[in-house]
Design a protein around this motif. Structure first.
Motif, PDB file in Angstrom:
ATOM      1  N   GLY A 194       0.820  -1.216   0.000  1.00 48.35           N
ATOM      2  CA  GLY A 194       0.000   0.000   0.000  1.00 48.35           C
ATOM      3  C   GLY A 194       0.849   1.259   0.000  1.00 48.35           C
ATOM      4  N   PHE A 195       1.863   1.306   0.862  1.00 46.74           N
ATOM      5  CA  PHE A 195       2.737   2.478   0.899  1.00 46.74           C
ATOM      6  C   PHE A 195       3.516   2.625  -0.404  1.00 46.74           C
ATOM      7  N   THR A 196       3.945   1.502  -0.967  1.00 45.96           N
ATOM      8  CA  THR A 196       4.676   1.560  -2.228  1.00 45.96           C
ATOM      9  C   THR A 196       3.802   2.136  -3.344  1.00 45.96           C
ATOM     10  N   LEU A 197       2.579   1.639  -3.447  1.00 40.40           N
ATOM     11  CA  LEU A 197       1.665   2.157  -4.471  1.00 40.40           C
ATOM     12  C   LEU A 197       1.364   3.631  -4.254  1.00 40.40           C
ATOM     13  N   LEU A 198       1.182   4.013  -2.981  1.00 44.75           N
ATOM     14  CA  LEU A 198       0.885   5.412  -2.684  1.00 44.75           C
ATOM     15  C   LEU A 198       2.031   6.321  -3.113  1.00 44.75           C
ATOM     16  N   VAL A 199       3.252   5.911  -2.801  1.00 47.86           N
ATOM     17  CA  VAL A 199       4.407   6.729  -3.175  1.00 47.86           C
ATOM     18  C   VAL A 199       4.592   6.756  -4.688  1.00 47.86           C
TER      19      VAL A 199
END
Length: 259
Positions: A194-199
């Motif tokens: 999730g954090f990877t996609l958000l960034v």
């Protein structure tokens, strides 16, 4: 949370820190579970060792019973030697069991000492043709034998129950650790994804819009809308592209006025 106000470097550092934190926390939990299960397994191994000692004591007492009985019947020196050897072996095993159950071990020691004393007295009585006295002494000895048998059997049963309970506890702890580790790893993977996609979205989406605007400007469309400028590097590029577009439009306006 609008992460576009942070620089790309800050976002990447934050993403790396989150993924590293998740990895460290997951490994710490798994190590804690493994350490706890290792302690339980060590306790189970210790119980099995104590149970083995209790069984050895039970066997030694069985040998002692046989040779004491044989001594009363045969009056042989060899039987007395074997009885003493069995007694010494039993006492050695009782020394190892004493920290586990000192009360039971103390009672067994008393019964074994009384048994040996009455057996030797019975041998003397039989040697002097006092069979009634000898039989009476052996009857008392059999009472001590029954008490020792009962105490050793109870000790073995208790240790077996504790070993089985500890084994079940170890198995349940291992299953629980596996289930929780799967859940934690899955949640960690989802969190990291999730954090990877958000960034990545905070970088790629504005960048695609900026590339599209640049393509339209180079194609001659000076009315194209420039993506809103944020505080990051892409925002700086947007402001630069807006200035470039405006300068081109101004140049065309001036050229048109000269014509």
């Amino acid at each position: 949370m609008n992460i576009s106000r942070f620089s790309i470097l800050t976002r990447l550092v934050f993403l790396s820190a989150v993924l590293l934190g998740v990895l460290v926390a997951t490994n710490a939990y798994l190590n804690w579970e493994l350490s706890k299960n290792a302690d339980t397994i060590a306790e189970e191994v210790e119980l099995v060792s104590v149970l083995k000692t209790a069984n050895a004591a039970n066997k030694a007492f069985g040998d002692l019973k046989y040779w004491v009985t044989d001594l009363a019947v045969s009056l042989l020196v060899r039987s007395e030697q074997k009885a003493n050897e069995a007694r010494d072996t039993l006492l050695k095993e009782l020394d190892a069991l004493e920290p586990v159950d000192p009360e039971t071990v103390g009672e067994v020691r008393k019964d074994v000492a009384a048994l040996m004393q009455q057996a030797l007295m019975a041998v003397d009585a039989y040697s002097n043709d006092q069979r009634v006295l000898g039989n009476s002494l052996m009857a008392k000895g059999r009472e001590h034998i029954r008490q020792v048998d009962a105490r050793l059997d109870a000790l073995v049963n208790t240790l077996e129950a504790q070993a089985v309970a500890k084994r079940d506890q170890t198995a349940q702890g291992a299953k629980k650790a596996v289930r929780l580790s799967i859940v934690i790893v899955s949640l960690a993977a989802l969190l990291g994804l999730g954090f990877t996609l958000l960034v990545l979205q905070s970088i790629t989406i504005p960048l695609r819009r900026l590339v599209s605007a640049m393509s339209k400007i180079t194609g001659g469309n000076l009315e194209v809308e420039i993506p809103p400028a944020g505080r990051d590097e892409i925002g700086a590029m947007s402001r630069t592209l807006a200035l470039f577009r405006d300068s081109l439009a101004e140049r065309e306006r001036l050229a048109a006025e000269r014509e």
